[in-house]
Write a protein that holds these residues in place. Sequence first.
Motif, short mmCIF file in Angstrom:
data_model
loop_
_atom_site.label_atom_id
_atom_site.label_comp_id
_atom_site.label_asym_id
_atom_site.label_seq_id
_atom_site.Cartn_x
_atom_site.Cartn_y
_atom_site.Cartn_z
N SER A 118 0.84 -1.19 0.00
CA SER A 118 0.00 0.00 0.00
C SER A 118 0.88 1.24 0.00
O SER A 118 1.94 1.26 0.62
N SER A 119 0.43 2.23 -0.72
CA SER A 119 1.16 3.50 -0.74
C SER A 119 0.36 4.55 0.00
O SER A 119 -0.87 4.54 -0.01
N MET A 120 1.06 5.44 0.67
CA MET A 120 0.40 6.48 1.42
C MET A 120 1.01 7.83 1.08
O MET A 120 2.22 8.00 1.11
N SER A 121 0.15 8.76 0.73
CA SER A 121 0.57 10.15 0.68
C SER A 121 0.43 10.65 2.11
O SER A 121 -0.64 11.07 2.54
N VAL A 122 1.49 10.51 2.84
CA VAL A 122 1.38 10.64 4.28
C VAL A 122 1.13 12.08 4.72
O VAL A 122 0.29 12.34 5.56
N LEU A 177 -0.67 20.29 8.84
CA LEU A 177 -0.42 19.17 7.93
C LEU A 177 -1.56 18.17 8.00
O LEU A 177 -2.31 18.13 8.98
N ARG A 178 -1.65 17.39 6.97
CA ARG A 178 -2.66 16.33 6.90
C ARG A 178 -2.03 15.08 6.29
O ARG A 178 -1.17 15.18 5.42
N SER A 179 -2.48 13.93 6.71
CA SER A 179 -1.98 12.67 6.15
C SER A 179 -3.15 11.84 5.66
O SER A 179 -4.24 11.86 6.23
N PHE A 180 -2.91 11.11 4.59
CA PHE A 180 -3.95 10.27 4.03
C PHE A 180 -3.31 9.01 3.44
O PHE A 180 -2.24 9.07 2.83
N GLY A 181 -3.99 7.90 3.62
CA GLY A 181 -3.49 6.65 3.06
C GLY A 181 -4.55 5.58 3.06
O GLY A 181 -5.58 5.70 3.73
N GLU A 182 -4.31 4.52 2.31
CA GLU A 182 -5.21 3.38 2.25
C GLU A 182 -4.42 2.09 2.46
O GLU A 182 -3.32 1.94 1.94
N LEU A 183 -5.04 1.19 3.18
CA LEU A 183 -4.44 -0.12 3.42
C LEU A 183 -5.43 -1.18 2.93
O LEU A 183 -6.56 -1.26 3.41
N SER A 194 -13.37 -15.61 3.46
CA SER A 194 -12.48 -14.45 3.40
C SER A 194 -13.18 -13.29 2.70
O SER A 194 -14.04 -13.51 1.83
N ARG A 195 -12.79 -12.08 3.07
CA ARG A 195 -13.34 -10.88 2.47
C ARG A 195 -12.22 -9.85 2.31
O ARG A 195 -11.34 -9.75 3.17
N TYR A 196 -12.27 -9.09 1.23
CA TYR A 196 -11.32 -8.01 1.04
C TYR A 196 -11.85 -6.76 1.74
O TYR A 196 -13.03 -6.42 1.62
N LYS A 197 -10.96 -6.10 2.47
CA LYS A 197 -11.33 -4.89 3.20
C LYS A 197 -10.28 -3.80 2.96
O LYS A 197 -9.09 -4.10 2.78
N THR A 198 -10.75 -2.57 2.97
CA THR A 198 -9.86 -1.42 2.80
C THR A 198 -10.00 -0.49 3.99
O THR A 198 -11.12 -0.11 4.36
N SER A 199 -8.87 -0.16 4.58
CA SER A 199 -8.85 0.78 5.69
C SER A 199 -8.28 2.11 5.22
O SER A 199 -7.35 2.14 4.41
N VAL A 200 -8.82 3.18 5.74
CA VAL A 200 -8.39 4.52 5.34
C VAL A 200 -7.77 5.22 6.53
O VAL A 200 -8.31 5.21 7.63
#
Length: 220
Positions: A118-122, A177-183, A194-200
Amino acid sequence: MSEDSHIIPLAPPTTYSKSDKELNLSRPTNFYNHKNKNKSSSKFFVYLLSAIVLLSIVMLIFSMIFFRFKAPSFELGLIDVKNLRYSSNSSLPSFNMTMGAEVIIDNDNFGRINFQDSSMSVFIYDNVTIGFVNINVGRVEARKSKRMGIVLQVGANELNHSHGNLSSDLNSRMVKLRSFGELRGKVKAMKIVSRYKTSVLNCTMNLNLTSQAIQDLLCS
C-alpha cells in the motif's frame, strides 16, 4: 302315571345385562394407546421445532461474531521530527525535515488479515503531496495489533505564490499538515471465509517549528 308327568321343563336361559364398563372392556387399550401415540408424536415435533429454532439462533450468533468482517483501524502513532529546516521567505517559502512515524494497524476480526503493498501520501499541505511512503506486504493476527515504523522525507520547496498560506504559517511557527493513506487486505475467518477490506488513514496535525515536534495529532 304317564311318562310325561316325570319331565321337568327346562328353565328359560337367564340373561344378564352387561354394565357400560363391561361392554367397553376391549376399548380402553386401543383407545389410550392411540391417544398416547398422538401425544408422543406431538411432543416429538415440538422438540424438533425447538431444536431447529435453537440451532438457528446459535448459528446466527456464531456468524455475527465470527464471520462479521470489519476493516482494521489504521492510524499514526508517535511521530519524530529530525533535521528540520525552513524559510519563511514570502516569495519562496519552504521547509524540509525527516520524519519517523509509527503506523498502527488494529485488527478486531476473529481472523487474520493479510495486507498488500500500500502507498500512502502521508503528509499533504494545501492539497500538495510533500511526503510519500510505501507499506510493504504483511499480516496482522486475529484480535491483535501491529505497529510498524516508517521513515520519510517531507519537504515543501519553492512553492509558488498560490501557496501563500505556507509563508504565513511559517511566520507563525505553526504549520498545518494532513496525512492520508489506504491499506488494502484480505481478512480470513477460521480458514473458511475471506473478504477483502480497505482501511483509510486520515489524520490532521500541527508542526510546531519552535519545539520541532508534531502536536495535536488527530486521526479519524
